[in-house]
Motif scaffolding. Structure first.
Motif, PDB file in Angstrom:
ATOM      1  N   ALA A 148       0.859  -1.191   0.000  1.00  0.00           N
ATOM      2  CA  ALA A 148       0.000   0.000   0.000  1.00  0.00           C
ATOM      3  C   ALA A 148       0.890   1.235   0.000  1.00  0.00           C
ATOM      4  CB  ALA A 148      -0.908  -0.004   1.225  1.00  0.00           C
ATOM      5  N   SER A 149       0.768   2.070  -1.017  1.00  0.00           N
ATOM      6  CA  SER A 149       1.557   3.299  -1.111  1.00  0.00           C
ATOM      7  C   SER A 149       0.713   4.461  -0.623  1.00  0.00           C
ATOM      8  CB  SER A 149       2.022   3.529  -2.551  1.00  0.00           C
ATOM      9  OG  SER A 149       0.943   3.464  -3.453  1.00  0.00           O
ATOM     10  N   ILE A 150       1.270   5.219   0.326  1.00  0.00           N
ATOM     11  CA  ILE A 150       0.578   6.329   0.959  1.00  0.00           C
ATOM     12  C   ILE A 150       1.618   7.356   1.358  1.00  0.00           C
ATOM     13  CG2 ILE A 150       0.644   5.108   3.178  1.00  0.00           C
ATOM     14  CD1 ILE A 150      -1.923   6.508   3.961  1.00  0.00           C
ATOM     15  N   HIS A 151       1.238   8.623   1.372  1.00  0.00           N
ATOM     16  CA  HIS A 151       2.217   9.689   1.607  1.00  0.00           C
ATOM     17  C   HIS A 151       2.798   9.637   3.010  1.00  0.00           C
ATOM     18  CE1 HIS A 151       3.340  14.013   2.493  1.00  0.00           C
ATOM     19  NE2 HIS A 151       4.124  13.671   1.501  1.00  0.00           N
ATOM     20  N   ASP A 152       1.956   9.441   4.035  1.00  0.00           N
ATOM     21  CA  ASP A 152       2.458   9.317   5.395  1.00  0.00           C
ATOM     22  C   ASP A 152       1.704   8.204   6.110  1.00  0.00           C
ATOM     23  OD1 ASP A 152       0.101  10.647   5.372  1.00  0.00           O
ATOM     24  OD2 ASP A 152       0.657  12.168   6.846  1.00  0.00           O
ATOM     25  N   PHE A 153       2.441   7.451   6.924  1.00  0.00           N
ATOM     26  CA  PHE A 153       1.859   6.301   7.612  1.00  0.00           C
ATOM     27  C   PHE A 153       2.680   6.008   8.861  1.00  0.00           C
ATOM     28  CE2 PHE A 153       0.970   1.876   8.485  1.00  0.00           C
ATOM     29  CZ  PHE A 153      -0.406   1.829   8.323  1.00  0.00           C
ATOM     30  N   PRO A 154       2.063   5.544   9.956  1.00  0.00           N
ATOM     31  CA  PRO A 154       0.634   5.358  10.186  1.00  0.00           C
ATOM     32  C   PRO A 154      -0.126   6.677  10.207  1.00  0.00           C
ATOM     33  CG  PRO A 154       1.941   4.164  11.809  1.00  0.00           C
ATOM     34  CD  PRO A 154       2.872   5.093  11.093  1.00  0.00           C
ATOM     35  N   ASN A 155      -1.245   6.680   9.546  1.00  0.00           N
ATOM     36  CA  ASN A 155      -2.081   7.864   9.427  1.00  0.00           C
ATOM     37  C   ASN A 155      -3.375   7.597  10.181  1.00  0.00           C
ATOM     38  OD1 ASN A 155      -4.288   9.493   8.297  1.00  0.00           O
ATOM     39  ND2 ASN A 155      -2.749  10.252   6.881  1.00  0.00           N
TER      40      ASN A 155
END
Length: 748
Positions: free
Chosen positions: A315-322
């Protein structure tokens, strides 16, 4: 075009397609009953047997030869004897890759072609002999047209409201035209003798879907064999499409079918179209990614052959954990797919409490921020290189799961094409930002943010100039993503701004699946009165207070100023004894944090408002459990806000703007109050109504919770994920049915 069902077929109806064109018996051997099989291991192909039966049937009607009659009944009897029970009331014939009769561990699947042609054989055998065994078996087979692939049927949804009979009943569905047409013939034959309103409505549903998809199968000079990969049909398959559609037009007349048949026959008759087809195939063999296509199909076939294998998902996401709505969706995915998926994350900013996750960092905060030009391109390039590096180090993913349809979607789409991975994009509203209204609001917000910065004049001037290059970059990235992403999963309801955004970007409707965001209602318990008072006391709130919760990111698009204006207006209108009980709890953080405090001073709300800042998931659940009203005043939005769904699950009476449009659907029928976006007067009126009526608040809360419990369940969300990625678990269903039968026999 709307198909009109004609009168029931004659007692001895000829099958409308000449099966002699589609089967070759030169490689078959016939057993003692006259049933063809292949090889020396008695490998029977039910599709060949059913085609052979219908060929003998047509010959019998022409020549009235008793030999043709006996052979036809022999094939029909074989189909009855070899029907496999799939579910409690469903049965059919399965295909397998196994060539030996004793090998049963290979992948198996149902096929609309076999079920449809087999139904036609059984109905004609019943008409000929009046043997009820043929009819009972046909009734079992017809049930597979009622069931989804996940339940042991051959039906697959297409887009938001389509239905298709699948030639290969596994996910991801390929939507092969020939399988759907064969299935429609069989179900039509069954319905001409057996009245079943549900199946008749299902056939009409498929007819409407086919009317929509027929142009997708047309390449302008040839036909495509499927919707998902859009591969050109072979000349034999193109001829089959032509004959099947022509025959379908004879039994289900439609002007669209007639026009399509004329056009496709023109393709087959013109040499220039044939040679264009040959040229296209020849060119495709020498494209740089021709070898890659074969690798991609090989990887996907392997996944379908190994349904029990745990898939590796990125899973590609800008910031994590969000801890916002996107983070909630990801945590729900991990929870419902536990044991089947192993989820890892590609992110730029690693937030706190990330030790329990497998996270790969991409780029840096200063060099690859995706929110400015030209750094957005650097971010995409860095993400592509990171995935390639991971692949070279031996980390192979089966599915890429980008969490937006623009930046993460573009990099995941390119990587998926390069490395042979399926890409399923979960969009949380980015596509809606391309509509004229939302695009204008977004640009105004970004310019306002730049103006509010305490930067030198020259820096603000350069930032605005770079912003003019950022918008076309977003549009280009969205179009790149639309070219390579396999499927889009978008929460919400059809007809909202997301659909308009998809049309602008060029995303075909059949590639978009709208779904209801998952909420685990058990995580939002309705507290007893004593526990509720204890929680409020712990938060410094009176036991008899009327708690209004506002949980959102403190950003311009959330309309926090509208919310505070509405609160100030309603406090000035309600009676004093009610006003003294009101407490507004604001949870969230963002660029407007300081402005919110200033608004509170301006509107003289310090006595009534409590600012909590950013809260973790457990704290949000606790806040909702002690709240009476949830207020959401978004100015723009898409899909559906997770905060609103969670508030409904917690039994709060919700006042929400109609941005996004899904909120109007969710809160209809007295499940809450939906008000126009940006209308503080309507918002304050709804708030006043709820603050002054305790019974109304409780009734709306109960109705909202019941709605979420029914339409936002984890089971439906899991099925959506399985349809979009990979599922080929028919063998598990068969084993489960065998175990059930065994238990029943032992009990008897």
């Amino acid at each position: 075009a709307t198909a009109v069902f004609p009168e029931p077929m004659p007692r001895l109806a000829r099958y409308p397609v000449d099966m002699a064109e589609f089967i070759s018996l030169s490689t078959c051997i016939f057993d003692s009953q006259g049933v063809p099989y292949e090889g020396a291991t008695l490998h029977y192909n039910p599709l060949t047997i059913a085609h052979y039966a219908l060929m003998c049937w047509n010959n019998y009607l022409i020549a009235c030869d008793e030999w043709d009659r006996r052979v036809f009944l022999a094939q029909a009897s074989w189909l009855v004897a070899n029907t496999v029970k799939i579910a409690a009331c469903a049965g059919g014939w399965v295909l397998t890759n196994s060539t030996a009769a004793e090998q049963t561990d290979g992948p198996v699947w149902l096929s609309a072609s076999i079920q449809g042609v087999g139904l036609s054989v059984l109905m004609r055998a019943f008409l000929l002999t009046r043997d009820t065994q043929f009819l009972l078996t046909a009734q079992q087979v017809a049930q597979t047209f009622r069931l989804d692939i996940l339940d042991g049927g051959i039906c697959a949804p297409v887009g938001s409201d389509g239905l298709f009979f699948e030639e290969i009943a596994s996910y991801p569905a390929m939507h092969l035209l020939q399988g759907c047409l064969w299935g429609m013939f069989g179900l039509y034959d069954y319905l001409t003798l057996c009245q079943d309103e549900e199946l008749q409505a299902r056939l009409q549903h498929v007819v409407r879907t086919l009317d929509t998809l027929l142009p997708v199968f047309d390449a302008g000079y040839w036909t495509y064999q499927d919707v998902s990969q859009r591969l050109l049909a072979s000349p034999a398959l193109h001829h089959m499409h032509l004959l099947l559609l022509d025959a379908l037009d004879a039994v289900l007349p439609s002007p669209l079918y007639e026009q399509t048949v004329v056009r496709w026959r023109h393709y087959a008759q013109q040499q220039k179209y044939y040679w264009r087809y040959r040229f296209h195939n020849w060119i495709s063999r020498y494209r740089w990614y021709y070898w890659l296509d074969g690798w991609i199909y090989g990887r996907r076939a392997k996944l379908q052959a190994e349904p029990m294998k745990q898939m590796r998902v990125s899973a590609s996401i800008h910031d994590f954990p969000n801890f916002g709505g996107v983070g909630t969706v990801l945590r729900d995915i991990v929870r419902v797919m536990d044991g089947q998926w192993h989820v890892e994350y590609l992110t730029q900013h690693v937030c706190a409490s990330a030790e329990e996750y497998t996270i790969y960092k991409v780029g840096s905060r200063f060099t690859t921020t995706p929110w400015h030009f030209p750094f957005v391109w650097f971010y995409v390039l860095a993400g592509i290189l990171k995935y390639i590096k991971l692949s070279r180090s031996g980390i192979k993913y089966d599915v890429l799961l980008p969490q937006d349809a623009v930046i993460a979607g573009a990099l995941a789409g390119i990587v998926g094409k390069l490395l042979g991975m399926r890409v399923v994009c979960i969009d949380h509203g980015d596509l809606s930002l391309f509509t004229p209204r939302n695009a204008q609001l977004l640009r105004a917000e970004r310019i306002g943010t730049i103006n509010a910065k305490r930067w030198p004049w020259l820096v603000r001037f350069c930032a605005k100039r770079l912003l003019s290059f950022y918008w076309p970059s977003r549009l280009l990235l969205a179009r790149i993503a639309a070219r390579y992403i396999d499927a889009y999963l978008i929460p919400g309801v059809p007809g909202d701004s997301v659909d308009e955004g998809c049309q602008i970007i060029g995303i075909a409707p059949y590639r978009v699946t709208r779904y209801n965001s998952m909420i685990d209602v058990s995580r939002h318990p309705i507290l007893e009165a004593e526990t509720r008072c204890a929680v409020r006391k712990q938060q410094g709130i009176a036991e008899d207070a009327i708690v209004v919760a506002i949980i959102c990111r403190l950003a311009p698009e959330k309309g926090i100023r509208i919310a505070l204006e509405s609160v100030q207006q309603v406090l000035s209108e309600i009676e004093e004894h009610v006003r003294e009980r009101v407490r507004v709890v604001i949870a969230g953080d963002g660029p407007l944090h300081d402005e919110v405090e200033q608004y509170m001073k301006t509107y003289q709300l310090e006595k009534y408002c409590i600012c909590k800042g950013a809260l973790k998931t457990e704290q949000v659940v606790e806040l909702l459990s002690m709240s009476d009203i949830f207020l959401y005043t978004s100015l723009r939005g898409a899909c559906m806000a997770m905060a609103v769904v969670e508030a409904m699950a917690a039994g709060c009476a919700v006042v929400s703007s109609t941005e996004p449009y899904a909120h109007a659907v969710m809160l209809a029928d007295e499940r809450g109050c939906a008000v126009p976006a940006g209308d503080s007067a309507a918002t304050s009126a709804a708030l006043k109504r709820l603050l002054e009526d305790d019974e109304l608040r409780q009734r709306m809360g109960r109705a909202a919770r019941a709605y979420v419990e029914q339409y936002h369940s984890s089971n439906e969300f899991k099925r959506t994920l399985q349809r979009a990625t990979y599922w080929a678990g028919l063998v598990d269903l068969l084993h489960r049915e065998e175990e059930t039968v065994g238990v029943e026999m032992r009990q008897e």
